[in-house]
Design a protein around this motif. Structure first.
Motif, PDB file in Angstrom:
ATOM      1  N   LYS A  49     -14.152 -13.238  -5.733  1.00  6.73           N
ATOM      2  CA  LYS A  49     -12.964 -13.838  -6.317  1.00  6.73           C
ATOM      3  C   LYS A  49     -12.424 -12.859  -7.347  1.00  6.73           C
ATOM      4  O   LYS A  49     -13.037 -12.656  -8.404  1.00  6.73           O
ATOM      5  N   VAL A  50     -11.303 -12.220  -7.024  1.00  4.76           N
ATOM      6  CA  VAL A  50     -10.806 -11.109  -7.833  1.00  4.76           C
ATOM      7  C   VAL A  50      -9.553 -11.514  -8.598  1.00  4.76           C
ATOM      8  O   VAL A  50      -8.641 -12.138  -8.043  1.00  4.76           O
ATOM      9  N   VAL A  51      -9.525 -11.150  -9.863  1.00  3.43           N
ATOM     10  CA  VAL A  51      -8.357 -11.363 -10.712  1.00  3.43           C
ATOM     11  C   VAL A  51      -7.808  -9.991 -11.079  1.00  3.43           C
ATOM     12  O   VAL A  51      -8.492  -9.192 -11.724  1.00  3.43           O
ATOM     13  N   SER A  52      -6.605  -9.700 -10.649  1.00  4.00           N
ATOM     14  CA  SER A  52      -5.990  -8.410 -10.933  1.00  4.00           C
ATOM     15  C   SER A  52      -4.484  -8.539 -10.742  1.00  4.00           C
ATOM     16  O   SER A  52      -4.022  -9.386  -9.971  1.00  4.00           O
ATOM     17  N   ASN A  53      -3.714  -7.707 -11.423  1.00  5.22           N
ATOM     18  CA  ASN A  53      -2.261  -7.806 -11.324  1.00  5.22           C
ATOM     19  C   ASN A  53      -1.793  -7.756  -9.878  1.00  5.22           C
ATOM     20  O   ASN A  53      -0.889  -8.479  -9.474  1.00  5.22           O
ATOM     21  N   ASN A  54      -2.391  -6.897  -9.069  1.00  4.53           N
ATOM     22  CA  ASN A  54      -2.066  -6.805  -7.648  1.00  4.53           C
ATOM     23  C   ASN A  54      -3.333  -6.363  -6.910  1.00  4.53           C
ATOM     24  O   ASN A  54      -4.401  -6.282  -7.519  1.00  4.53           O
ATOM     25  N   CYS A  55      -3.202  -6.076  -5.632  1.00  6.12           N
ATOM     26  CA  CYS A  55      -4.398  -5.762  -4.836  1.00  6.12           C
ATOM     27  C   CYS A  55      -4.337  -4.348  -4.275  1.00  6.12           C
ATOM     28  O   CYS A  55      -4.764  -4.102  -3.146  1.00  6.12           O
ATOM     29  N   GLY A  56      -3.790  -3.409  -5.050  1.00  6.95           N
ATOM     30  CA  GLY A  56      -3.729  -2.029  -4.599  1.00  6.95           C
ATOM     31  C   GLY A  56      -2.808  -1.885  -3.397  1.00  6.95           C
ATOM     32  O   GLY A  56      -1.855  -2.645  -3.220  1.00  6.95           O
ATOM     33  N   SER A  76      -3.346 -13.117  -8.821  1.00  6.24           N
ATOM     34  CA  SER A  76      -2.535 -11.954  -9.158  1.00  6.24           C
ATOM     35  C   SER A  76      -1.081 -12.362  -9.320  1.00  6.24           C
ATOM     36  O   SER A  76      -0.698 -13.509  -9.057  1.00  6.24           O
ATOM     37  N   SER A  77      -0.259 -11.392  -9.748  1.00  8.74           N
ATOM     38  CA  SER A  77       1.137 -11.711 -10.030  1.00  8.74           C
ATOM     39  C   SER A  77       2.067 -11.369  -8.876  1.00  8.74           C
ATOM     40  O   SER A  77       3.175 -11.890  -8.810  1.00  8.74           O
ATOM     41  N   TYR A  78       1.618 -10.478  -7.999  1.00  2.00           N
ATOM     42  CA  TYR A  78       2.473 -10.179  -6.846  1.00  2.00           C
ATOM     43  C   TYR A  78       1.681  -9.495  -5.747  1.00  2.00           C
ATOM     44  O   TYR A  78       0.617  -8.930  -5.973  1.00  2.00           O
ATOM     45  N   VAL A  79       2.220  -9.593  -4.526  1.00  2.00           N
ATOM     46  CA  VAL A  79       1.530  -9.040  -3.370  1.00  2.00           C
ATOM     47  C   VAL A  79       1.683  -7.521  -3.330  1.00  2.00           C
ATOM     48  O   VAL A  79       0.794  -6.806  -2.896  1.00  2.00           O
ATOM     49  N   GLY A  80       2.822  -7.008  -3.801  1.00  2.00           N
ATOM     50  CA  GLY A  80       3.000  -5.569  -3.935  1.00  2.00           C
ATOM     51  C   GLY A  80       3.183  -4.856  -2.610  1.00  2.00           C
ATOM     52  O   GLY A  80       3.809  -5.364  -1.691  1.00  2.00           O
ATOM     53  N   GLU A  81       2.598  -3.657  -2.506  1.00  2.00           N
ATOM     54  CA  GLU A  81       2.809  -2.795  -1.351  1.00  2.00           C
ATOM     55  C   GLU A  81       1.721  -2.940  -0.288  1.00  2.00           C
ATOM     56  O   GLU A  81       1.579  -2.093   0.566  1.00  2.00           O
ATOM     57  N   ASN A  82       0.965  -4.019  -0.366  1.00  2.00           N
ATOM     58  CA  ASN A  82      -0.194  -4.162   0.509  1.00  2.00           C
ATOM     59  C   ASN A  82       0.117  -5.113   1.674  1.00  2.00           C
ATOM     60  O   ASN A  82       0.125  -6.337   1.522  1.00  2.00           O
ATOM     61  N   PHE A  85      -2.705  -7.483   2.543  1.00  2.00           N
ATOM     62  CA  PHE A  85      -2.734  -8.608   1.601  1.00  2.00           C
ATOM     63  C   PHE A  85      -1.845  -9.726   2.127  1.00  2.00           C
ATOM     64  O   PHE A  85      -2.268 -10.887   2.253  1.00  2.00           O
ATOM     65  N   ALA A  86      -0.609  -9.391   2.458  1.00  2.00           N
ATOM     66  CA  ALA A  86       0.337 -10.389   2.970  1.00  2.00           C
ATOM     67  C   ALA A  86      -0.159 -11.006   4.276  1.00  2.00           C
ATOM     68  O   ALA A  86      -0.073 -12.231   4.480  1.00  2.00           O
ATOM     69  N   ARG A  87      -0.699 -10.169   5.160  1.00  2.00           N
ATOM     70  CA  ARG A  87      -1.161 -10.675   6.454  1.00  2.00           C
ATOM     71  C   ARG A  87      -2.298 -11.674   6.287  1.00  2.00           C
ATOM     72  O   ARG A  87      -2.301 -12.756   6.900  1.00  2.00           O
ATOM     73  N   ARG A  88      -3.282 -11.320   5.475  1.00  2.00           N
ATOM     74  CA  ARG A  88      -4.432 -12.203   5.283  1.00  2.00           C
ATOM     75  C   ARG A  88      -4.023 -13.515   4.605  1.00  2.00           C
ATOM     76  O   ARG A  88      -4.555 -14.586   4.935  1.00  2.00           O
ATOM     77  N   TYR A  89      -3.115 -13.436   3.663  1.00  2.00           N
ATOM     78  CA  TYR A  89      -2.642 -14.640   2.977  1.00  2.00           C
ATOM     79  C   TYR A  89      -1.920 -15.562   3.950  1.00  2.00           C
ATOM     80  O   TYR A  89      -2.221 -16.756   4.046  1.00  2.00           O
ATOM     81  N   LEU A  90      -0.995 -15.031   4.716  1.00  2.00           N
ATOM     82  CA  LEU A  90      -0.184 -15.853   5.615  1.00  2.00           C
ATOM     83  C   LEU A  90      -0.964 -16.371   6.819  1.00  2.00           C
ATOM     84  O   LEU A  90      -0.591 -17.378   7.417  1.00  2.00           O
TER      85      LEU A  90
END
Length: 268
Positions: A49-56, A76-82, A85-90
């Motif tokens: 369980k990671v807390v960070s501004n984004n996920c690299g 985190s605060s945003y998905v960013g350029e990853n 990240f977006a794929r796994r979330y959706l």
């Protein structure tokens, strides 16, 4: 124990267990503790369980843990350029607790300062306060978990009335940060944008592990230049100045656009 140095990143992260919560410093790719992240990847632990501004990004920073399926939840605060990240979330493979950037920083700082919760105007009138933000999707795209409503109260700081939402502090099992300079007592100095989230992430971790480019002896750092005192840091690993520092986005200014001839690059 005043000397907090460890011989390697692998030794420093060796006791991080399965399902640990971890606050990780960094802003974009600036100040990512990449050596510690790689060492954590090599341990094989997951359900993190990671807390960070984004996920690299897909190939750098926390993105390498995400790509390997080691992270089960991101705060985190945003998905960013990853894109991963977006794929796994959706697709429902990752739980996501989206938090406004300033609120996230304050939740971490509050956790380190022993403040249980605080009220803020940020998020009032949105799903951040009212609930309903999708936190996990099902394979069919349906929302299977959403954020719950938060307590809201009216205050009048400075005589200006308004509604505020209650945000709880964040405390994690571990914290991983990158610093430009550190001494054996754990006092740290961060470089530019790396100072955005690294100090507060370090404060929030019950055990903070710091990788430093330059390890110096106690007393060599100007006390007035220290960004984070060693009381918040438990382990220090020297990684040297020649580590890879990926650039998330390189922007070069056109001629005459600024008085500085050097291109601007966001890096660690």
């Amino acid at each position: 124990m005043l000397d907090k140095t460890y011989e390697s990143a692998n030794a420093a992260v060796a006791d991080i267990p399965e399902s640990a919560s971890i606050a990780v410093g960094g802003f974009g790719l600036s100040g990512n503790p990449n050596v510690l992240i790689q060492a954590l990847l090599e341990t094989g632990v997951g359900d993190l369980k990671v807390v960070s501004n984004n996920c690299g990004t897909d190939d750098h920073g926390l993105g390498i843990l995400l790509r390997s399926g080691r992270i089960s939840k991101m705060t985190s605060s945003y998905v960013g350029e990853n894109k991963e990240f977006a794929r796994r979330y959706l697709s429902g493979e990752l739980e996501l607790e989206l938090t406004p950037q300033g609120t996230l920083a304050e939740k971490l700082r509050a956790g380190g300062a022993g403040i249980a919760a605080f009220y803020t105007r940020t998020g009032v009138g949105t799903q951040v306060a009212d609930g309903g933000l999708p936190q996990r999707y099902g394979p069919d795209g349906a929302i299977v978990q959403a954020s719950v409503p938060k307590d809201q109260r009216d205050f009048a700081p400075g005589g200006e009335p308004g509604t505020f939402v209650l945000e709880e502090a964040i405390v994690t099992d571990y914290a991983l940060v990158h610093a430009a300079y550190g001494d054996r007592h754990g006092n740290l100095v961060f470089n530019k944008a790396a100072r955005q989230f690294s100090p507060v992430a370090a404060m929030a971790g019950r055990i903070c592990i710091a990788q430093v480019e330059h390890l110096v002896e106690p007393g060599e750092l100007d006390p007035d230049a220290i960004h984070l005192p060693g009381v918040f840091v438990h382990r220090v690993v020297e990684v040297g100045p020649d580590i890879e520092k990926p650039i998330e986005k390189l922007t070069v200014q056109s001629a005459g656009a600024a008085s500085n001839d050097a291109p601007f690059a966001k890096e660690g």
